[in-house]
Design a protein around this motif. Sequence first.
Motif, PDB file in Angstrom:
ATOM      1  N   ALA A  22     -75.042  25.301 -54.409  1.00 27.12           N
ATOM      2  CA  ALA A  22     -74.073  25.864 -55.364  1.00 27.12           C
ATOM      3  C   ALA A  22     -72.793  26.195 -54.606  1.00 27.12           C
ATOM      4  N   TYR A  23     -71.684  25.629 -55.075  1.00 25.07           N
ATOM      5  CA  TYR A  23     -70.383  25.855 -54.451  1.00 25.07           C
ATOM      6  C   TYR A  23     -69.880  27.231 -54.895  1.00 25.07           C
ATOM      7  N   ASP A  24     -69.812  28.158 -53.955  1.00 25.87           N
ATOM      8  CA  ASP A  24     -69.540  29.562 -54.296  1.00 25.87           C
ATOM      9  C   ASP A  24     -68.271  29.745 -55.115  1.00 25.87           C
ATOM     10  N   HIS A  25     -67.239  28.992 -54.796  1.00 22.64           N
ATOM     11  CA  HIS A  25     -65.961  29.174 -55.488  1.00 22.64           C
ATOM     12  C   HIS A  25     -66.045  28.799 -56.977  1.00 22.64           C
ATOM     13  N   ASP A  26     -67.067  28.022 -57.334  1.00 17.50           N
ATOM     14  CA  ASP A  26     -67.212  27.613 -58.733  1.00 17.50           C
ATOM     15  C   ASP A  26     -68.044  28.598 -59.552  1.00 17.50           C
ATOM     16  N   THR A  27     -68.588  29.615 -58.890  1.00 17.05           N
ATOM     17  CA  THR A  27     -69.408  30.582 -59.625  1.00 17.05           C
ATOM     18  C   THR A  27     -68.521  31.671 -60.232  1.00 17.05           C
ATOM     19  N   GLU A  28     -69.064  32.378 -61.218  1.00 17.13           N
ATOM     20  CA  GLU A  28     -68.286  33.401 -61.913  1.00 17.13           C
ATOM     21  C   GLU A  28     -67.868  34.532 -60.982  1.00 17.13           C
ATOM     22  N   GLU A  29     -68.792  34.990 -60.118  1.00 21.44           N
ATOM     23  CA  GLU A  29     -68.482  36.108 -59.222  1.00 21.44           C
ATOM     24  C   GLU A  29     -67.816  35.664 -57.920  1.00 21.44           C
ATOM     25  N   GLY A  30     -67.814  34.329 -57.660  1.00 18.02           N
ATOM     26  CA  GLY A  30     -67.315  33.842 -56.380  1.00 18.02           C
ATOM     27  C   GLY A  30     -68.356  33.941 -55.283  1.00 18.02           C
ATOM     28  N   VAL A  31     -69.584  34.274 -55.662  1.00 15.61           N
ATOM     29  CA  VAL A  31     -70.704  34.390 -54.719  1.00 15.61           C
ATOM     30  C   VAL A  31     -71.913  33.750 -55.380  1.00 15.61           C
ATOM     31  N   SER A  32     -72.513  32.767 -54.722  1.00 13.99           N
ATOM     32  CA  SER A  32     -73.629  32.048 -55.338  1.00 13.99           C
ATOM     33  C   SER A  32     -74.947  32.812 -55.247  1.00 13.99           C
ATOM     34  N   GLY A  33     -75.093  33.648 -54.200  1.00 12.16           N
ATOM     35  CA  GLY A  33     -76.345  34.387 -54.021  1.00 12.16           C
ATOM     36  C   GLY A  33     -77.470  33.553 -53.470  1.00 12.16           C
ATOM     37  N   GLN A  34     -77.169  32.346 -52.966  1.00  6.87           N
ATOM     38  CA  GLN A  34     -78.225  31.489 -52.434  1.00  6.87           C
ATOM     39  C   GLN A  34     -78.769  32.011 -51.107  1.00  6.87           C
TER      40      GLN A  34
END
Length: 436
Positions: free
Chosen positions: A383-395
């Motif tokens: 998961a590309y972090d910048h594309d997530t809602e929070e800016g953090v993927s949590g992976q």
Amino acid sequence: MSDLFEAAGMSEGAPRPLADRLRPQKLSEVVGQDHLVGPEGTLTRMLQAKRLSSIIFWGPPGVGKTTIARLLAQESDLEFEAISAIFSGVKDLRAAFDRAEGRRKVGKGTLLFVDEIHRFNKAQQDGFLPFVESGVVTLVGATTENPSFEINGALLSRCQVLVLKRLEDAALMELIHRAEALEGRQLPVVDEAMAPVLAMADGDGRYLLNIVEQIYALAGTKSVLSLPQVTAGLQKRAPAYDKAGEGHYNLISALHKSVRGSDPDAALYWFARMIDGGEDPLYLARRLVRMASEDVGLADPTALMVASEAARAYERMGSPEGELALAHAVIHLATAPKSNAAYTAWKAALQSARETGSLMPPKHILNAPTKMMKDQGYGEGYAYDHDTEEGVSGQNYFPDGMARPVFYQPKGEGREKPIAERLAWIAKIRERKGGA
């Protein structure tokens, strides 16, 4: 040789320095070392028990090591034999031991005084062992260096280490009073010059008496020296600081702990002591950079920048101009909020890396530049972090199957307070998304 002064070719009728003329004639006359020669002193108790062991005297110059050794021999009815490790070798040691064995055969013991004993190498120090163990000699060594670093463990285990202190002002004044009694008049200086005279001696009694002797010579029989005349006519004693020895490590420890303890005044003092003693400013610059990461860390992210820029400023300007930049860094580091969280995190991460060996990263965070790697699942599910809602993927970014450790734990000081809050927020996201 019965005395170091005899070794130097001094006969009874030769001119004698003031320091030699005032040399104590009994242990009770030694100043500044009451913990050794006072009524309850270690050496006093040894003599009372008639059990004088081999000894290593450790202390700065001019505090009485040679004098006490000579008086110990006198009060123990031992022949005093002295050698200097600077001027002596194996042949001299062998001759000294032969003379001691000869005395022993006629019922006379020997106190062998070895000045600067740390200058003998390991093999030479080993040569003392059989003669100390058998009692052929009672060894009294003198050193200005830490015996635990400079004296063989085998020899050290057979000797008692006694520490001599630098002379305090009260002890130095007592020496001045004795000189005045010998000369038959007061020290010919104005009252305000007395403190600078004591400061020039810097705890060295022999050096003080040399200064006193110079003052009497400069003043003649009638005049009294003013403060400018004293400071112009006398040289200040060089600071007792060995850039390669224990003094170096003691002072850098004092500087580092003063910075860690947020005391800018103490930190500046130890920094100045090292600079004045001739320490390499670039060494100090490197240590300041280290302190910025070890003791300030992310509590003040500018600390590392200030320390690094101070080091570069010194490289450009040199001494003395560049020293101000380093002093600037000392003050900044000492007054900054403190956190060793980055330092602790690094040590913990390094230990974990050593323990877990060669575990592979999880495949979802690996690049897949070839078809075969894609087929193997490299990069799958990333998961590309910048594309997530929070800016953090949590992976999860640790190896599969490895329990998630926590290395970095912000202290909450200074800039680390918002960092701690952000990390707590990220941890909740990771827990919600299953990356914990």
